[in-house]
Design a protein around this motif. Sequence first.
Motif, PDB file in Angstrom:
ATOM      1  N   TYR A 184       1.655  67.220  60.586  1.00 33.81           N
ATOM      2  CA  TYR A 184       1.656  65.943  59.866  1.00 33.81           C
ATOM      3  C   TYR A 184       0.251  65.586  59.383  1.00 33.81           C
ATOM      4  CZ  TYR A 184       6.293  65.485  61.830  1.00 33.81           C
ATOM      5  OH  TYR A 184       7.605  65.721  62.169  1.00 33.81           O
TER       6      TYR A 184
ATOM      7  N   ASP B 229       5.218  61.030  57.531  1.00 39.15           N
ATOM      8  CA  ASP B 229       6.261  60.223  58.162  1.00 39.15           C
ATOM      9  C   ASP B 229       7.044  61.059  59.178  1.00 39.15           C
ATOM     10  OD1 ASP B 229       8.534  58.744  58.809  1.00 39.15           O
ATOM     11  OD2 ASP B 229       8.698  57.876  56.810  1.00 39.15           O
ATOM     12  N   LYS B 230       6.886  60.750  60.454  1.00 37.85           N
ATOM     13  CA  LYS B 230       7.546  61.508  61.515  1.00 37.85           C
ATOM     14  C   LYS B 230       9.006  61.118  61.716  1.00 37.85           C
ATOM     15  CE  LYS B 230       3.390  62.540  64.101  1.00 37.85           C
ATOM     16  NZ  LYS B 230       2.725  62.518  65.411  1.00 37.85           N
ATOM     17  N   GLN B 231       9.483  60.106  61.005  1.00 37.68           N
ATOM     18  CA  GLN B 231      10.885  59.694  61.127  1.00 37.68           C
ATOM     19  C   GLN B 231      11.769  60.306  60.047  1.00 37.68           C
ATOM     20  OE1 GLN B 231      10.079  55.355  61.396  1.00 37.68           O
ATOM     21  NE2 GLN B 231      11.378  55.458  63.213  1.00 37.68           N
TER      22      GLN B 231
ATOM     23  N   ASP C 248       8.906  66.291  53.240  1.00 44.34           N
ATOM     24  CA  ASP C 248       8.479  64.960  53.675  1.00 44.34           C
ATOM     25  C   ASP C 248       9.650  64.019  53.876  1.00 44.34           C
ATOM     26  OD1 ASP C 248       8.928  64.806  50.881  1.00 44.34           O
ATOM     27  OD2 ASP C 248       7.607  63.090  50.713  1.00 44.34           O
TER      28      ASP C 248
ATOM     29  N   ASN D 268      14.219  65.307  61.121  1.00 44.28           N
ATOM     30  CA  ASN D 268      13.638  64.491  62.180  1.00 44.28           C
ATOM     31  C   ASN D 268      14.640  63.415  62.572  1.00 44.28           C
ATOM     32  OD1 ASN D 268      11.232  65.828  62.398  1.00 44.28           O
ATOM     33  ND2 ASN D 268       9.974  64.190  61.567  1.00 44.28           N
TER      34      ASN D 268
ATOM     35  N   PRO E 156      10.860  59.873  66.620  1.00 44.14           N
ATOM     36  CA  PRO E 156       9.960  60.397  65.597  1.00 44.14           C
ATOM     37  C   PRO E 156       9.303  61.724  65.988  1.00 44.14           C
ATOM     38  CG  PRO E 156       9.633  58.050  65.843  1.00 44.14           C
ATOM     39  CD  PRO E 156      10.555  58.479  66.956  1.00 44.14           C
ATOM     40  N   GLY E 157       9.333  62.662  65.036  1.00 41.57           N
ATOM     41  CA  GLY E 157       8.707  63.960  65.233  1.00 41.57           C
ATOM     42  C   GLY E 157       9.608  64.991  65.877  1.00 41.57           C
TER      43      GLY E 157
END
Length: 150
Positions: A29, A43-45, A61, A84, A89-90
Motif C-alpha cells: 500500500y 485504501d485497505k478496505q 485499487d 479486501n 482492512p487489508g
Amino acid sequence: MIMKSSIILLLAVFGFITGCTVSPKPIDYGHVGCHYCSMTIVDKQHAAQLVTKKGKVFNFDAVECMMNQLKEEDESAIALFLVNDFDRPGELVDAKKATYLVSENIPSPMGAFLSAFSEQQVAQNTLDVNGGELLSWNKLKQEYNIQRKN
C-alpha cells in the motif's frame, strides 16, 4: 558426472516449481499502482487482487477496477480472485464467496461505491445502516457485463 547433472536438473525443476507459486501476495500500500487505472493503491478496505494459474499477480485499487479488467481477461487463466474485506482492512478474501454492497454512503476509490465483505451478515448489517444493494459474485459479474472467455 551424471550425478552432478541430475542434481543440477533437480535444483532447476525445484526452482521452477517454487517460483510459480499460486498464492495471494501482500499489497504494498502506498507504493504499488493499480494494474487497471495506475492509481497508487492506498485504501485497505477496497483493494483487490487477481493471481493467474502461473502465479502472476495483478493488484487493483478498487473492486471495480478488477471487474473492469476481467472484461479483458480469460477467466480460465485466473487461479485466485481476491478482494479486501471492508470490515477487516487489508485482509484479502475469496472474491467468489464475498458479498458485495453498493452504497452511496460508502465511497470507494473509483466512485462505484462498491465494497466487499467476507461475511454476509456483516454486509447486511452495513446495508441496514447505510442503505444500498447487496450483490453476489455472479450478480456483480452480470452488473459489469463479464462473460466467460475461452
